[in-house]
Design an enzyme around this catalytic site. Structure first.
Site, PDB file in Angstrom:
ATOM      1  N   LEU A   1       1.024   0.414  -0.959  1.00  0.00           N
ATOM      2  CA  LEU A   1       2.289  -0.174  -0.492  1.00  0.00           C
ATOM      3  C   LEU A   1       2.291  -0.345   1.017  1.00  0.00           C
ATOM      4  O   LEU A   1       2.941  -1.233   1.555  1.00  0.00           O
ATOM      5  CB  LEU A   1       3.466   0.729  -0.883  1.00  0.00           C
ATOM      6  CG  LEU A   1       3.782   0.812  -2.373  1.00  0.00           C
ATOM      7  CD1 LEU A   1       4.802   1.919  -2.645  1.00  0.00           C
ATOM      8  CD2 LEU A   1       4.315  -0.530  -2.864  1.00  0.00           C
ATOM      9  N   GLY A   2       1.610   0.528   1.694  1.00  0.00           N
ATOM     10  CA  GLY A   2       1.591   0.427   3.147  1.00  0.00           C
ATOM     11  C   GLY A   2       0.711   1.503   3.740  1.00  0.00           C
ATOM     12  O   GLY A   2       0.384   2.499   3.102  1.00  0.00           O
ATOM     13  N   LYS A   3       0.298   1.252   4.967  1.00  0.00           N
ATOM     14  CA  LYS A   3      -0.514   2.234   5.676  1.00  0.00           C
ATOM     15  C   LYS A   3       0.106   2.446   7.034  1.00  0.00           C
ATOM     16  O   LYS A   3       0.512   1.481   7.684  1.00  0.00           O
ATOM     17  CB  LYS A   3      -1.923   1.685   5.904  1.00  0.00           C
ATOM     18  CG  LYS A   3      -2.827   1.778   4.741  1.00  0.00           C
ATOM     19  CD  LYS A   3      -4.202   1.393   5.218  1.00  0.00           C
ATOM     20  CE  LYS A   3      -5.008   0.843   4.064  1.00  0.00           C
ATOM     21  NZ  LYS A   3      -6.322   0.414   4.495  1.00  0.00           N
TER      22      LYS A   3
ATOM     23  N   GLY B   1      -0.514   8.194   7.207  1.00  0.00           N
ATOM     24  CA  GLY B   1      -0.860   8.244   5.801  1.00  0.00           C
ATOM     25  C   GLY B   1      -0.910   6.882   5.136  1.00  0.00           C
ATOM     26  O   GLY B   1      -0.608   5.855   5.741  1.00  0.00           O
ATOM     27  N   THR B   2      -1.310   6.919   3.875  1.00  0.00           N
ATOM     28  CA  THR B   2      -1.325   5.716   3.053  1.00  0.00           C
ATOM     29  C   THR B   2      -0.323   5.930   1.938  1.00  0.00           C
ATOM     30  O   THR B   2      -0.260   7.009   1.343  1.00  0.00           O
ATOM     31  CB  THR B   2      -2.737   5.500   2.464  1.00  0.00           C
ATOM     32  OG1 THR B   2      -3.666   5.437   3.547  1.00  0.00           O
ATOM     33  CG2 THR B   2      -2.816   4.218   1.656  1.00  0.00           C
ATOM     34  N   VAL B   3       0.468   4.897   1.679  1.00  0.00           N
ATOM     35  CA  VAL B   3       1.492   5.016   0.645  1.00  0.00           C
ATOM     36  C   VAL B   3       1.090   4.145  -0.544  1.00  0.00           C
ATOM     37  O   VAL B   3       0.796   2.954  -0.382  1.00  0.00           O
ATOM     38  CB  VAL B   3       2.884   4.603   1.183  1.00  0.00           C
ATOM     39  CG1 VAL B   3       3.947   4.790   0.111  1.00  0.00           C
ATOM     40  CG2 VAL B   3       3.239   5.405   2.432  1.00  0.00           C
TER      41      VAL B   3
ATOM     42  N   LYS C   1       2.974   9.183  -0.815  1.00  0.00           N
ATOM     43  CA  LYS C   1       2.378   9.129   0.527  1.00  0.00           C
ATOM     44  C   LYS C   1       1.282  10.183   0.599  1.00  0.00           C
ATOM     45  O   LYS C   1       1.532  11.359   0.318  1.00  0.00           O
ATOM     46  CB  LYS C   1       3.454   9.375   1.581  1.00  0.00           C
ATOM     47  CG  LYS C   1       2.971   9.200   3.015  1.00  0.00           C
ATOM     48  CD  LYS C   1       4.142   9.024   3.960  1.00  0.00           C
ATOM     49  CE  LYS C   1       3.726   9.106   5.415  1.00  0.00           C
ATOM     50  NZ  LYS C   1       4.841   8.847   6.336  1.00  0.00           N
TER      51      LYS C   1
ATOM     52  N   ALA D   1       0.057   5.225  10.720  1.00  0.00           N
ATOM     53  CA  ALA D   1      -0.857   5.988  11.551  1.00  0.00           C
ATOM     54  C   ALA D   1      -1.239   7.294  10.868  1.00  0.00           C
ATOM     55  O   ALA D   1      -2.314   7.827  11.074  1.00  0.00           O
ATOM     56  CB  ALA D   1      -0.209   6.271  12.900  1.00  0.00           C
TER      57      ALA D   1
ATOM     58  N   ASP E   1      12.115   7.424  15.326  1.00  0.00           N
ATOM     59  CA  ASP E   1      11.149   6.373  14.968  1.00  0.00           C
ATOM     60  C   ASP E   1      11.846   5.206  14.290  1.00  0.00           C
ATOM     61  O   ASP E   1      11.308   4.612  13.361  1.00  0.00           O
ATOM     62  CB  ASP E   1      10.047   6.959  14.078  1.00  0.00           C
ATOM     63  CG  ASP E   1       8.767   6.121  14.135  1.00  0.00           C
ATOM     64  OD1 ASP E   1       8.651   5.262  15.032  1.00  0.00           O
ATOM     65  OD2 ASP E   1       7.891   6.320  13.279  1.00  0.00           O
TER      66      ASP E   1
HETATM   67  N1  LIG Z   1       9.231   4.771  -0.746  1.00  0.00           N
HETATM   68  C1  LIG Z   1       8.546   3.677  -0.438  1.00  0.00           C
HETATM   69  N2  LIG Z   1       8.618   2.575  -1.221  1.00  0.00           N
HETATM   70  C2  LIG Z   1       7.927   1.446  -0.888  1.00  0.00           C
HETATM   71  N3  LIG Z   1       7.133   1.331   0.200  1.00  0.00           N
HETATM   72  C3  LIG Z   1       7.022   2.404   1.001  1.00  0.00           C
HETATM   73  C4  LIG Z   1       7.710   3.621   0.729  1.00  0.00           C
HETATM   74  N4  LIG Z   1       7.417   4.507   1.728  1.00  0.00           N
HETATM   75  C5  LIG Z   1       6.586   3.857   2.565  1.00  0.00           C
HETATM   76  N5  LIG Z   1       6.337   2.606   2.146  1.00  0.00           N
HETATM   77  C6  LIG Z   1       5.471   1.603   2.813  1.00  0.00           C
HETATM   78  O1  LIG Z   1       4.407   2.256   3.469  1.00  0.00           O
HETATM   79  C7  LIG Z   1       4.436   1.999   4.883  1.00  0.00           C
HETATM   80  C8  LIG Z   1       3.920   3.219   5.629  1.00  0.00           C
HETATM   81  O2  LIG Z   1       4.746   4.340   5.331  1.00  0.00           O
HETATM   82  P1  LIG Z   1       5.168   5.361   6.462  1.00  0.00           P
HETATM   83  O3  LIG Z   1       5.851   4.614   7.571  1.00  0.00           O
HETATM   84  O4  LIG Z   1       5.931   6.464   5.823  1.00  0.00           O
HETATM   85  O5  LIG Z   1       3.725   5.881   6.947  1.00  0.00           O
HETATM   86  P2  LIG Z   1       3.257   6.495   8.349  1.00  0.00           P
HETATM   87  O6  LIG Z   1       1.790   6.742   8.238  1.00  0.00           O
HETATM   88  O7  LIG Z   1       4.080   7.695   8.670  1.00  0.00           O
HETATM   89  O8  LIG Z   1       3.576   5.315   9.338  1.00  0.00           O
HETATM   90  P3  LIG Z   1       3.783   5.288  10.929  1.00  0.00           P
HETATM   91  O9  LIG Z   1       2.508   4.825  11.519  1.00  0.00           O
HETATM   92  O10 LIG Z   1       4.882   4.263  11.140  1.00  0.00           O
HETATM   93  O11 LIG Z   1       4.164   6.678  11.363  1.00  0.00           O
HETATM   94  C9  LIG Z   1       5.896   1.626   5.170  1.00  0.00           C
HETATM   95  O12 LIG Z   1       6.032   0.817   6.320  1.00  0.00           O
HETATM   96  C10 LIG Z   1       6.262   0.877   3.887  1.00  0.00           C
HETATM   97  O13 LIG Z   1       5.811  -0.461   3.966  1.00  0.00           O
END
Ligand SMILES: Nc1ncnc2c1ncn2[C@@H]1O[C@H](COP(=O)(O)OP(=O)(O)OP(=O)(O)O)[C@@H](O)[C@H]1O
Length: 419
Positions: free
Chosen positions: A27-29, A33-35, A50, A31, A147
Site C-alpha cells: 500500500l505504501g512505503k 516501514g512498508t505497509v 505495517k 522512511a 508529522d
Molecule cells: N491503514 C492504511 N490503509 C491504507 N494505506 C495505508 C495505511 N497505513 C499506511 N498506508 C500507506 O502506506 C504509506 C506509508 O505509511 P506510513 O506513513 O505509516 O509509513 P512510514 O514509514 O512511517 O512513513 P514516513 O516516511 O512518512 O514516516 C502511507 O502514506 C499510505 O499510503
C-alpha cells in the site's frame, strides 16, 4: 458513522495465525516501514499491516525504537479520526502491526485527482474540521503529532479521514502555562509580523517560551530523505525524557515550523503551523515556502510571508493566522484546537455531528476496499511472503512483483501480542 468504522474488530490470536494471512499488495512505503494490504484467508477481512525490518539499513534511522513508540501511541488511541491498533507481531527480524485498511488513499492522491490539483473551500472545511478534531484529541492526551502532511491523512472507506504514522509524535508534559507579567519579547530574529497579528499581542507569555535552547542547524546531521515528502529528518537523537518542550528536529521539510528550524524547543503549536501549510497546499496545490533546496526552504520558512492569490477570504485569514512565525502568537497557541474551531472559516460546522456526515466529499468505490473486491484481488493472487519480499529488497532491487512471490511462510512461533 457505522460502528464497524469506529471500532475495528480486534484480531483474535488464533485468527492471526500468520500462515492464514496473505499480503496482497504494497500500500505504501515510508522512511520507516512498508505497509501491505493483508487478507485473512478465513474471514476475508482486509487490513493494513505495517512492517519494519529491524535488520535493514533503516535500523540506522532508529526504526525499531520509533516503531515501538508508534505501537505504544496507537494502543492508546480511541477516536473516529484516528486509527485503532488491531494487533501486533514480532520476530527477530520484523516488527509489524495491523491497522484498519483505508481504501481511499491519502489526501495527496485525492488532491491530484481534482481539477487544478486543489480542493474547493467547502471540501477543505470538511477535511480540515476532521483533522482538527483528531489533533485536538491527540493534544488532549499530551501528544504532539509532528508529522502532519497530506500523505499522512488517509481516507477511510466511509470517506472520513484518519491520521496515520505516529513514529515522529512526541509526548509532551502538559503543564499549565504560568501567568507571568508581560515581558518584552527578545529579538528572535523573526521577520516583522503582519500588523493584524501584532494587534492582539498583549498576551502573557510563559517564560519557557522565551528561553529556547538555540541550536545551530547542523545540516550534516540531517538524514537524507528519499524525497522531501518522506522525511523524518533528525538533528539529534530523540530524547524521550519527559518535558514540556521538545528540542528534537523532526518532520517533513516543507511542513517544518520556524521554531523547529531554529532549533528552539517546540510545543503543540508545531501542529498548528503544519495545519496552516496543509490547508495552503489543499487550496493552491503547492506549499508556501518550498525553495530550490532544503536551505532555501528553511530560509523561506523563517523569513517569507505566505503569498495569497485572489481576494482575501476567511480561509486565507485562517491560513495566515496559523502561519505566524512566532509560535506564541500563532492561532491555537493559547487555547489549542478550541481557539481554531472558533475561527470564522468554520462557522456553521456542527463539530459533534461530523462523524454522522454520510456523504463526505469523496467515498471510495466498492472496488477500492470492500471484502468482495479484496476477494477478487486475492483470487489467482498467491500473495507475498513478507520475508522474501524484504530479502529480495536487499539483494535484487527493485522489489519483486507481487504475483511472482510465494505465499507467506511465517514461522508459527512468531510471538503475537494483542492489544
Ligand atoms: N491503514 C492504511 N490503509 C491504507 N494505506 C495505508 C495505511 N497505513 C499506511 N498506508 C500507506 O502506506 C504509506 C506509508 O505509511 P506510513 O506513513 O505509516 O509509513 P512510514 O514509514 O512511517 O512513513 P514516513 O516516511 O512518512 O514516516 C502511507 O502514506 C499510505 O499510503
Amino acid at each position: 458513522m457505522d460502528s464497524e468504522r469506529t471500532a475495528p474488530p480486534p484480531l483474535q490470536e488464533q485468527e492471526l495465525e500468520l500462515d492464514n494471512l496473505k499480503a496482497l499488495k504494497v500500500l505504501g512505503k515510508g522512511a520507516m516501514g512498508t505497509v501491505f494490504l493483508v487478507h485473512h484467508t478465513t474471514n476475508n477481512s482486509p487490513f493494513a499491516l505495517k512492517v519494519v525490518d529491524k535488520m535493514s539499513v533503516h535500523a540506522k534511522l532508529d526504526a525499531e525504537r520509533r516503531a515501538r513508540w508508534e505501537i505504544q501511541v496507537l494502543s492508546t488511541l480511541s477516536h473516529p479520526f484516528l486509527p485503532s491498533l488491531m494487533g501486533t507481531f514480532e520476530s527477530p527480524q520484523f516488527l509489524a502491526w495491523a491497522l484498519p485498511y483505508c481504501p481511499g488513499g491519502d489526501l495527496n492522491v485525492l488532491r491530484y485527482r481534482q481539477t487544478d490539483r486543489a480542493f474547493s473551500p467547502t471540501v477543505i472545511r470538511f477535511y480540515v474540521a476532521e483533522i482538527l478534531c483528531a489533533l485536538h484529541h491527540l493534544h488532549s492526551m499530551g501528544i504532539a503529532y509532528r508529522d502532519l502532511k497530506p500523505e499522512n491523512v488517509l481516507i477511510q472507506n466511509n470517506g472520513h479521514v484518519t491520521l496515520t504514522d505516529f513514529d515522529l509524535s512526541r509526548k509532551l508534559t502538559l503543564k499549565p502555562k504560568p501567568l507571568l507579567p508581560p515581558i518584552p519579547v527578545p529579538n528572535l530574529n523573526l521577520p516583522e509580523p503582519r500588523r493584524k497579528h501584532r494587534r492582539n499581542f498583549s498576551r502573557w507569555i510563559p517564560l519557557r517560551a522565551l528561553d529556547g535552547n538555540r541550536r545551530k542547524a547542523n545540516s550534516n546531521a540531517l538524514k537524507k530523505a528519499k524525497s522531501a515528502r518522506v522525511s523524518p529528518v533528525s538533528r539529534r537523537k530523540l530524547s524521550f525524557s519527559n518535558g514540556e518542550r521538545s528540542n528534537s528536529f523532526v518532520g517533513t521539510e516543507e511542513y517544518v515550523s520556524p521554531e523547529v528550524v531554529r532549533g528552539d524547543g517546540h510545543e503543540f503549536a508545531v501542529d498548528w503551523w503544519a495545519l496552516g501549510i496543509l490547508i495552503y497546499e489543499m487550496l493552491y496545490g503547492t506549499t508556501p515556502f518550498k525553495g530550490k533546496n532544503r536551505k532555501e526552504t528553511f530560509r523561506n520558512v523563517l523569513t517569507k510571508a505566505p503569498e495569497f492569490v485572489g481576494k482575501r477570504t476567511a480561509l486565507t485569514d485562517l491560513i495566515e493566522k496559523l502561519l505566524v512565525k512566532d509560535p506564541t502568537r500563532r492561532l491555537g497557541y493559547t487555547r489549542g484546537a478550541a481557539e481554531i474551531k472558533e475561527h470564522e472559516f468554520f462557522r456553521g460546522v456542527k463539530w459533534e455531528l461530523l462523524t454522522e456526515v454520510v456523504r463526505p466529499p469523496f467515498i471510495p468505490s466498492r472496488d477500492d476496499g470492500s471484502a468482495e473486491s479484496v476477494e477478487r484481488l486475492s483470487a489467482g493472487n498467491s500473495g507475498m511472503d513478507i520475508r522474501d519480499y524484504f530479502q529480495n529488497l536487499r539483494s535484487l532491487p527493485p522489489s519483486p512483483s507481487p504475483s511472482a512471490s510465494p505465499r507467506w511462510r511465517f514461522k508459527k512461533n512468531i510471538s503475537l501480542t494483542e492489544f
